[in-house]
Design an enzyme around this catalytic site. Structure first.
Site, short mmCIF file in Angstrom:
data_model
loop_
_atom_site.label_atom_id
_atom_site.label_comp_id
_atom_site.label_asym_id
_atom_site.label_seq_id
_atom_site.Cartn_x
_atom_site.Cartn_y
_atom_site.Cartn_z
N GLY A 24 34.26 35.51 46.26
CA GLY A 24 33.73 35.64 44.92
C GLY A 24 33.16 34.34 44.43
O GLY A 24 33.06 33.36 45.17
N ASP A 45 34.41 36.02 33.14
CA ASP A 45 33.79 36.64 34.31
C ASP A 45 34.24 38.10 34.44
O ASP A 45 34.71 38.52 35.49
CB ASP A 45 34.13 35.86 35.58
CG ASP A 45 33.24 36.24 36.75
OD1 ASP A 45 32.11 36.70 36.52
OD2 ASP A 45 33.68 36.10 37.91
N LYS A 50 44.14 32.87 46.24
CA LYS A 50 42.73 32.56 46.02
C LYS A 50 42.52 31.08 46.33
O LYS A 50 43.18 30.21 45.75
CB LYS A 50 42.30 32.88 44.59
CG LYS A 50 40.82 32.65 44.34
CD LYS A 50 40.40 33.16 42.98
CE LYS A 50 40.36 34.66 42.93
NZ LYS A 50 39.25 35.23 43.74
N LEU A 67 40.31 39.24 51.69
CA LEU A 67 40.00 40.35 50.80
C LEU A 67 38.56 40.31 50.32
O LEU A 67 37.99 41.34 49.98
CB LEU A 67 40.95 40.33 49.60
CG LEU A 67 42.44 40.48 49.91
CD1 LEU A 67 43.26 40.31 48.64
CD2 LEU A 67 42.73 41.82 50.57
N GLY A 68 37.99 39.12 50.27
CA GLY A 68 36.60 39.02 49.83
C GLY A 68 36.29 37.65 49.28
O GLY A 68 37.19 36.84 49.00
#
Length: 670
Positions: free
Chosen positions: A371, A491, A390, A368-369
């Site tokens: 970070g 964050d 994650k 998904l990405g």
């Protein structure tokens, strides 16, 4: 004539205000009488002495009001007795928590309590059938009837409670089959310690085994597989199959294995000598031993190959299902847990649909990405369940095992409709995984900035305002969930505001900043509060600043760290750019051009802009608290939010039944 008309209108308005005041006063008086009647029958120990006719009922112990109507009644562990029938007149009640008392009798008809969102009646002596009137309370989010004496069956109409997050029915006398409770938002579920029978519905089969235990006649995943014993005599697998076969008449069915060959031959076995019989038995034994050794050798060889092949995956794997309802592995058996922790273990929080670590490793994954805290993946398990994983392998460098687990215990307790709740985590020396619900509608960042080509559908104002309100509620809940620790997000940014299937905003990645290296924080400069530049720790006030930047991003459609000044071609942070534009009285130039197509929203946009500028004040002490920010945004939207089950008492979340007991958990480094 004009004066007469004006006088008549003024008189009519005054009469309407007076009538409304009388109605409110009458309703308040009715609520007061209801509570006093309840006190007479239930308070045998005098714990409710503050309830009297000389004081305002809204100031009584355990009572909260809104517009002079009782909306919240929390009376826990004060030895109340008797029935609760008199409380059915509190028609504005949103929260009713009477757990840990000695109340008894059947539950009365609650269908008048149409505003009820939270109902906690656990640890009492209530009896009778499941109160079917509860199925009409369509705003209900949390229902806890555990540890009582209820009996009978569970009505299938529970599926009408489409917003239900919690359903606790354990330790009662319920019986019959568990209905197919297919509620997509259900997170906290338990029916252990009852008399249910039959197969567990597929819609509930992925909850942990612990929520179904102590139901002797219950079967199916995650318990033992159901064995179907058919009463149909034509079905195979019965010892008397020959009797059942339509090809055999009853008189032709043999009574023994040898009688089918005739009665005379059955006596021939007696003529076989003892030596021959022993020889036959020894021969059979030798053959069976040889075959067994051969099979053992083949299987053992294959097992050794597989074990070597998968040793890195399976070594030390252990799944822990937390109780109480959260993991306590850091509190007990330190030596044993340290040994297990070095190898790795996976911890699930109660109410989470379970799966094995192998299922996660076998799942089809889609990145998904990346970070600041690691890489996020979408994983589709074999049963079709979707989760977000994650991976923190590279990001979490400063946290030890104990510190990590303590923080996970705190984060795992946070449950709110505007948070992406932590479902499970895996900790090993070389690998750290966090498991969340998968949010299918992407992030606020993508909705604002992704695909700005001609075919793009712009994000309309109503949706932006709804997302802002949801994100504010989620952050306010984090800030108010544990006053002793003063939890922070650390964050806040548009990539950490995700949207669920219903389009509701959910704040993600909260509480992870304490594990991040310092260079990770620097990457979020566009959202970072000024006081953090010199290395200070995150605070709730710095979260408020970041949220203010997020609001400016929603209003302007600009990325916080990519704002060009227009003359020099350089870049400036978003709050400074907005302040400079507003100072020059070009306020309309601030707003996203995509919003200009909508009519009659300028006042709302200016209102949200004022909130954003207050949040991004340079001096931290001048920034509002998130609870106040929520109220200001809801005022712009035109009223309170019905979407949040924990909207009541958002500034005092510790005392709210929205949370489990002891939300703070153990001590943790923050």
């Amino acid at each position: 004539m004009a004066k007469s008309s004006f006088f008549n209108k003024h008189l009519l308005l005054s009469l309407l205000i007076l009538l409304q005041s009388c109605l409110l006063s009458s309703s308040s008086s009715t609520d007061s009488e209801t509570l006093l009647n309840f006190k007479l029958t239930a308070d045998s120990t005098g714990k409710l002495n503050s309830w009297n006719t000389t004081t305002n009922p809204c100031q009584w112990t355990g009572v909260s009001c809104n517009r002079n109507r009782v909306t919240r009644l929390v009376l826990e562990d004060i030895n109340l007795t008797g029935s609760i029938s008199s409380l059915t007149s509190l028609t504005s009640l949103r929260v009713l928590s009477l757990k840990h008392n000695n109340l008894s009798g059947p539950i009365p008809n609650l269908s008048n309590l149409t505003a009820l969102k939270l109902l906690f009646l656990s640890n009492n002596q209530f009896s009778g059938n499941f109160p079917t009137s509860i199925t009409s309370l369509t705003r209900l989010y949390r229902l806890d009837l555990s540890f009582n004496n209820f009996s009978g069956q569970i009505p299938p109409d529970l599926t009408d409670l489409t917003h239900l997050l919690t359903l606790r029915l354990e330790s009662n006398r319920f019986s019959g089959q568990i209905p197919n409770i297919n509620l997509s938002d259900l997170q906290d579920f338990n029916v252990s310690g009852n008399n249910f029978n039959g197969q567990i519905p597929n819609s509930l089969s992925q909850f942990p085994e612990s929520v179904f235990t102590q139901n002797p006649s219950l079967c199916g995943a995650p318990l033992l597989k159901c064995t179907k014993l058919s009463s149909d005599p034509t079905k195979p697998g019965r010892p008397d199959e020959a009797k059942a076969s339509p090809l055999n008449k009853p008189e032709t069915v043999p009574s023994s294995p040898t009688s089918i060959h005739g009665g005379d031959k059955s006596n021939n076995t007696s003529r076989i000598s003892t030596i021959s019989l022993i020889a036959i038995i020894l021969g059979d034994f030798i053959i069976l031993s040889f075959v067994s050794l051969l099979l053992y050798y083949c299987f053992w060889r294959q097992y050794a190959v597989n074990k070597k092949k998968h040793s890195k995956i399976l070594e030390g794997e252990k799944i822990v299902y937390s109780s109480n309802p959260y993991p306590t592995s850091t509190q007990n058996n330190n030596n044993q847990n340290q040994q297990v922790g070095d190898k790795g273990k996976m911890v699930f929080f109660e109410g989470t649909r379970r799966f094995e670590l192998e299922d996660l490793l076998r799942a089809s994954a889609e990145m998904l990405g990346k970070g600041g805290f690691g890489t996020a993946y979408k994983a589709v398990l074999e049963d079709g369940n979707e989760v977000a994983v994650k991976r923190l392998k590279d990001a979490v460098t400063v946290a030890g095992k104990k510190e990590f687990e303590q923080q996970m215990e705190v984060l795992g307790r946070l449950r709110h409709t505007n948070l992406v709740s932590l479902k499970a985590y895996y900790f090993a020396r070389e690998e750290k995984l966090l498991v969340y619900d998968y949010m299918p509608n992407g992030s606020l960042f993508w909705l604002l900035h992704g695909n700005r080509g001609p075919g793009r559908t712009p994000l309309d104002w109503t949706t932006r305002l709804k997302i802002a309100a949801g994100a504010a509620r989620g952050l306010a809940f984090i800030h108010g969930s544990c006053k002793t620790l003063k939890l922070t997000h650390g964050d806040i940014k548009s990539t950490n505001v995700l949207l669920d299937r219903s389009g509701n905003a959910r704040v993600s990645d909260f509480g992870l900043s304490i594990f991040a290296p310092s260079q990770t924080v620097a990457k979020s400069n566009g959202y970072r509060a000024p006081e953090l530049i010199d290395g200070r720790k995150h605070t709730q006030k710095s979260d408020v600043y970041s949220f203010g930047v997020l609001l400016l991003e929603i209003l302007t459609g600009k990325c916080p760290n990519m704002v060009e000044t227009g003359h020099s071609g350089g870049a400036v942070d978003l709050p400074r750019w907005v302040q400079s534009v507003v100072r020059e009285e070009w306020t309309a130039e601030v707003f996203d051009l995509e919003l200009m197509r909508y009519k009659d929203i300028e006042e709302e946009m200016v209102g949200l802009l004022q909130i954003a500028m207050a949040c991004t004040a340079v001096a931290a002490d001048h920034r509002p608290k998130m609870g106040h920010v929520v109220k200001l945004i809801e005022d712009i939207r035109g009223g309170g939010s019905e979407a949040s089950p924990c909207n009541d008492g958002i500034n005092s979340a510790v005392d709210s039944p929205c949370l489990s007991e002891d939300t703070c958990g153990g001590t943790t480094s923050q």
